[in-house]
Design a protein around this motif. Sequence first.
Motif, PDB file in Angstrom:
ATOM      1  N   TYR A 329       0.951  -1.056  -0.190  1.00  0.00           N
ATOM      2  CA  TYR A 329      -0.102   0.007   0.029  1.00  0.00           C
ATOM      3  C   TYR A 329       1.001   1.230   0.057  1.00  0.00           C
ATOM      4  O   TYR A 329       2.061   1.255   0.484  1.00  0.00           O
ATOM      5  N   ASN A 330       0.164   2.134  -0.440  1.00  0.00           N
ATOM      6  CA  ASN A 330       1.018   3.542  -0.399  1.00  0.00           C
ATOM      7  C   ASN A 330       0.493   4.063   1.006  1.00  0.00           C
ATOM      8  O   ASN A 330      -0.514   4.205   1.453  1.00  0.00           O
ATOM      9  N   PHE A 331       1.686   4.523   1.874  1.00  0.00           N
ATOM     10  CA  PHE A 331       1.429   4.933   3.007  1.00  0.00           C
ATOM     11  C   PHE A 331       1.595   6.322   3.180  1.00  0.00           C
ATOM     12  O   PHE A 331       2.544   7.045   3.109  1.00  0.00           O
ATOM     13  N   LEU A 332       0.402   6.907   3.805  1.00  0.00           N
ATOM     14  CA  LEU A 332       0.257   8.406   3.481  1.00  0.00           C
ATOM     15  C   LEU A 332       0.001   8.931   5.012  1.00  0.00           C
ATOM     16  O   LEU A 332      -0.873   8.248   5.703  1.00  0.00           O
ATOM     17  N   LYS A 333       0.647   9.957   5.582  1.00  0.00           N
ATOM     18  CA  LYS A 333       0.533  10.403   6.914  1.00  0.00           C
ATOM     19  C   LYS A 333      -0.193  11.739   7.027  1.00  0.00           C
ATOM     20  O   LYS A 333       0.250  12.763   6.229  1.00  0.00           O
ATOM     21  N   LEU A 334      -1.084  11.952   7.992  1.00  0.00           N
ATOM     22  CA  LEU A 334      -1.573  13.213   8.347  1.00  0.00           C
ATOM     23  C   LEU A 334      -1.257  13.375   9.810  1.00  0.00           C
ATOM     24  O   LEU A 334      -1.694  12.747  10.571  1.00  0.00           O
ATOM     25  N   ASN A 335       0.016  14.218  10.141  1.00  0.00           N
ATOM     26  CA  ASN A 335       0.507  14.145  11.415  1.00  0.00           C
ATOM     27  C   ASN A 335      -0.419  15.352  12.199  1.00  0.00           C
ATOM     28  O   ASN A 335      -0.239  15.510  13.573  1.00  0.00           O
ATOM     29  N   TYR A 336      -0.926  16.249  11.807  1.00  0.00           N
ATOM     30  CA  TYR A 336      -1.684  17.431  12.855  1.00  0.00           C
ATOM     31  C   TYR A 336      -3.034  17.633  12.363  1.00  0.00           C
ATOM     32  O   TYR A 336      -3.497  17.114  11.527  1.00  0.00           O
ATOM     33  N   ARG A 337      -3.500  18.060  13.390  1.00  0.00           N
ATOM     34  CA  ARG A 337      -5.242  18.487  13.593  1.00  0.00           C
ATOM     35  C   ARG A 337      -5.150  19.409  12.559  1.00  0.00           C
ATOM     36  O   ARG A 337      -4.066  20.619  12.431  1.00  0.00           O
TER      37      ARG A 337
END
Length: 686
Positions: A329-337
């Motif tokens: 899978y493509n691993f994508l992050k959203l780290n902040y609100r």
Amino acid sequence: MVGVIYGISLSSDIHPSKLKSVIKVDPEIIFDAPMFKLLTFVSEYYHYPIGQTVMSVVPSRLKKNLNQLRKFELIYQATPKLTKAFINQLPTRQLRIRKVAEEILNGDLRQADAMKLVSNWSECINQLEAYGCLKSKKYNPKLDVSTVEIPLLNDEQKSVINAITKKKGYQASLIFGITGSGKTEVYMQLIKHILKESQGQALVLVPEINLTPQLENRFRTRFPNQKLVSLHSHLTDIERLDNWRKAKSGEASIIIGTRLAIFTPMPFIKIIIIDEEHDMSFKQQDGLRYHARDVAMVRAKHINIPIVLGTATPSLESWHNATRIDNKYNFLKLNYRAVKNASLPEIKTILVNDKTKNGISRALVDAIHDRLERKEQSLIFINRRGFAPTLFCSSCSWTAECKRCSSKLVVHRKTNRLKCHHCGYDQKIINQCPLCDSMNLRPLGSGTQKVEEVLNKLFPGASILRVDRDTTRSKKSLTLLHDRMNNREIDILVGTQMLAKGHDFPLLTLVGVLDADNALYSPDYRAPEKLFSQLMQVSGRAGRSNIKGQVFIQTAFPNNPVFEGIKKHNYEIFSQTLLQEREQMGLPPFSFTAILRVESKKLKYGEQFVNDAAKYAESLSNKVVIYDPVRPSIERLKGYERFQLFIQANARKDLQNLLRQWSTYLRQYPLANRVKWSIDVDPIEF
Ligand code: ADP
Ligand code: ZN
Ligand code: ZN
């Protein structure tokens, strides 16, 4: 009879007298080739007969041959003839007609509301129509489009969207983003992008509990010009059929649904999005025991479209697929609100023990007190409804148990009853111990009702509301709850996991978790993972706007890695650790498993069946480990004795090979009609 034509053959081994002719083919249930291929795959993978597989995904009205007329809701409007004077001259005994007429005079009346107004609503409507007092037309929900404000994507969100849209065709992506990091916003902008292509359709799957009217409205207001339909269990059969048809015809371009919606025929489908992909409710636990996420993955691959999974706490399966070297899978992050100034809540554990008064610690009581003074709101979370988990005799230690299940009866104080939460058995509460005749019976432990009672005593001036399946059954009552919270009519909410997800209360700044430890005793190897995601979700309720939230978790084991991880808001380290453990123990996702579940009225039949099944499985393969048959934690359910057999292999192919031969054998087994049995592939519950 409604049947399924799966294939056509020119000859048959079955005697012609036993064959039935096809009277009529319903063109509505003809599946297109990709859907047919998917259903065939599902039937084979889950070892569930193809006929039953197809029947599991066809809307029930079509199965009952009750389909035909497309129905829609009407709205009734007053004609000039309808006046106060007109109503007043109606005979006084026409009380109900007057009531309906008044209502319509006050404003347009929806059919759904008319139904709730009086029992003989349709007669009243007909009568008023005959008087020439009203006209009806198709109801089209109006949307308040003026308030739509599309946020400018932040850099993280932009790069997530770029990563997903830059490749054409099949590609699986996992968006790992904390609650409030703007995942839903990303889904919506992805859909917007997809719908730019002509006649595209998007499928969004969410857990049942998350499909709130708020979420649906958020999508509707964002896409005022697209037809959006939802598919979930709160719809009537007619609504479900109607929405299914709109999806199948291509008329609807956005479909938001729960588990079963993965089987919706959608000729122009261009993307599948699965929110809260880790959620256990995506797995069907009876009949066709499919996992909607896994089926979605296959569907996307078959038709070569992108699939996007999103969550704050990925399942270890998805985590593994996203982080392994070959990056499945493509691993994508959203780290902040995403909202400016919104920060993560502070999470603390509070050490409790048996002596903690009423199960609520001093620290938590003080914190609630602070919130009351500041006019902020608190949420107290306990995952057990009722007053207390059981009734206990302090003289002889007897506890109240269900006669049909091996489980305790739950005390419901408000209705004065003892109830089984497994089978629905229900009896009056007793005052005397049936074993020793002592009168020293008392409720043991606490549930939502008890917590509500304790809080009422501690904070007599506060407005306290309990939310669980006993108080809140409909979507509508959840909407009402929302309004009351946002109007500050409620100070303290007490509730079960119903409250853990999807709700956004801006003034809620304190969350207390009372019974986190139960999960730590569970024999289920997925329990820590489940607990973590639950706690993360509950914590996400605190401080969603710009007031910093606080979360108190009461536990006797504050050093448990689950709590260490949650305090740091760090799922990453926690899940890596769990994943290593799973690898060492050879558990999924590093192996492939199935369970044979057996139930029988008589103990000996189930026992014999499961033992023979185990023996036969042993003889089939040496690449598959067959464990000893065991009783599940609830040994008896609804009067049935239960057994289960766990099997495990290092390769999916070996497991599937065995299951194929095994299920054929079991279907022909002489005892098979004395037991109920099923095979659960990739089980998530034990
Ligand atoms: P999640 O689905 O990850 O919980 P949401 O998409 O619901 O997050 O976003 C949380 C809140 O942040 C919502 O109120 C949403 O409108 C807002 N939001 C999302 N993206 C942005 C952005 N780029 N700028 C400002 N607000 C945003
Ligand atoms: Zn007793
Ligand atoms: Zn029971």
